[in-house]
Design a protein around this motif. Structure first.
Motif, PDB file in Angstrom:
ATOM      1  N   ALA A 116      -8.020  53.885  35.318  1.00 51.99           N
ATOM      2  CA  ALA A 116      -8.153  55.418  35.536  1.00 51.99           C
ATOM      3  C   ALA A 116      -8.179  55.700  34.050  1.00 51.99           C
ATOM      4  O   ALA A 116      -9.091  56.724  33.928  1.00 51.99           O
ATOM      5  N   GLN A 117      -7.688  55.589  33.064  1.00 49.29           N
ATOM      6  CA  GLN A 117      -7.683  55.790  31.639  1.00 49.29           C
ATOM      7  C   GLN A 117      -8.882  55.336  31.006  1.00 49.29           C
ATOM      8  O   GLN A 117      -9.386  56.014  30.411  1.00 49.29           O
ATOM      9  N   LEU A 118      -9.454  54.066  31.413  1.00 45.78           N
ATOM     10  CA  LEU A 118     -10.615  53.443  30.934  1.00 45.78           C
ATOM     11  C   LEU A 118     -11.600  54.528  31.253  1.00 45.78           C
ATOM     12  O   LEU A 118     -12.743  54.948  30.514  1.00 45.78           O
ATOM     13  N   ARG A 119     -11.671  54.827  32.510  1.00 49.80           N
ATOM     14  CA  ARG A 119     -12.799  55.679  32.970  1.00 49.80           C
ATOM     15  C   ARG A 119     -12.686  57.119  32.472  1.00 49.80           C
ATOM     16  O   ARG A 119     -13.711  57.786  32.261  1.00 49.80           O
ATOM     17  N   SER A 120     -11.455  57.726  32.186  1.00 49.59           N
ATOM     18  CA  SER A 120     -11.506  59.158  31.847  1.00 49.59           C
ATOM     19  C   SER A 120     -11.517  59.287  30.232  1.00 49.59           C
ATOM     20  O   SER A 120     -12.470  59.757  29.825  1.00 49.59           O
ATOM     21  N   ASN A 121     -10.726  58.489  29.600  1.00 51.24           N
ATOM     22  CA  ASN A 121     -10.753  58.667  28.000  1.00 51.24           C
ATOM     23  C   ASN A 121     -10.052  57.446  27.427  1.00 51.24           C
ATOM     24  O   ASN A 121      -9.112  57.280  27.183  1.00 51.24           O
ATOM     25  N   PRO A 122     -10.955  56.395  27.218  1.00 55.36           N
ATOM     26  CA  PRO A 122     -10.391  55.127  26.819  1.00 55.36           C
ATOM     27  C   PRO A 122      -9.663  55.136  25.510  1.00 55.36           C
ATOM     28  O   PRO A 122      -9.120  54.243  24.937  1.00 55.36           O
ATOM     29  N   THR A 123     -10.403  56.046  24.688  1.00 57.33           N
ATOM     30  CA  THR A 123      -9.850  56.034  23.096  1.00 57.33           C
ATOM     31  C   THR A 123      -8.334  56.415  22.896  1.00 57.33           C
ATOM     32  O   THR A 123      -7.747  56.100  22.242  1.00 57.33           O
ATOM     33  N   ASN A 124      -7.651  57.093  24.159  1.00 54.54           N
ATOM     34  CA  ASN A 124      -6.475  57.462  23.945  1.00 54.54           C
ATOM     35  C   ASN A 124      -5.652  56.477  24.933  1.00 54.54           C
ATOM     36  O   ASN A 124      -4.561  56.972  25.880  1.00 54.54           O
ATOM     37  N   LEU A 125      -6.000  55.288  25.021  1.00 58.96           N
ATOM     38  CA  LEU A 125      -5.557  54.381  25.889  1.00 58.96           C
ATOM     39  C   LEU A 125      -4.004  54.093  25.591  1.00 58.96           C
ATOM     40  O   LEU A 125      -3.481  53.992  24.480  1.00 58.96           O
ATOM     41  N   ASP A 126      -3.039  54.229  26.561  1.00 61.99           N
ATOM     42  CA  ASP A 126      -1.602  53.904  26.301  1.00 61.99           C
ATOM     43  C   ASP A 126      -1.201  52.518  26.222  1.00 61.99           C
ATOM     44  O   ASP A 126      -1.281  51.756  27.093  1.00 61.99           O
ATOM     45  N   MET A 127      -0.976  52.180  24.990  1.00 63.84           N
ATOM     46  CA  MET A 127      -0.356  50.526  24.763  1.00 63.84           C
ATOM     47  C   MET A 127       0.779  50.474  24.938  1.00 63.84           C
ATOM     48  O   MET A 127       1.140  49.459  24.318  1.00 63.84           O
TER      49      MET A 127
END
Length: 138
Positions: free
Chosen positions: A84-95
């Motif tokens: 879901a995060q990759l589809r919406s906004n991958p730059t702010n991926l929660d690591m």
């Protein structure tokens, strides 16, 4: 989008190999103890071995651009959240959930210009299979 990356020698790989070969040659050429000559031969051998083995860079087969690859591992339970995060906004991926398991692998190919490609892989016994398309970030 179907991107293909191949492994290539980076500048760092070439520098390390050349330094080992030159250092070994100097150690062999200096008329000194037998131990220094043996060390020189080992350095030359290591340099030649790395010349054939070490490839840490990646190149896009279409464009020829070179990338650095990083791999991040996640638990299998976080698959939906990561997708879901990759589809919406991958730059702010929660690591924060990184290294809590190895059921998922996120490959990130980064170019020095800021261009990046993300792809998620799922572990299916004995290898990682892609479970997402490749996401491009500019």
């Amino acid at each position: 989008m179907n991107k293909e990356f191949i492994r290539v020698r980076s500048a760092k790989d070439i520098i390390i190999t050349v330094l080992l070969l030159i250092g070994g040659s100097i150690c062999v050429a200096i008329p000194s103890s037998q131990a220094l000559n043996v060390t020189g031969f080992f350095l030359i051998f290591a340099g030649l071995l790395l010349l054939f083995i070490m490839k840490t860079g990646y190149k896009d087969t279409e464009t020829g651009l070179r990338y650095c690859k990083s791999e991040h591992y996640f638990a299998q339970s976080s698959k939906d959240a990561i997708l879901a995060q990759l589809r919406s906004n991958p730059t702010n991926l929660d690591m924060k959930a990184e290294d809590n398991g190895n059921g998922l692998r996120l490959d990130i190919y980064r170019h020095k210009s800021g261009l990046a490609y993300y792809q998620l892989f799922e572990y299916i016994p004995y290898k990682y299979e892609p479970c997402s398309t490749i996401f491009e970030i500019k």
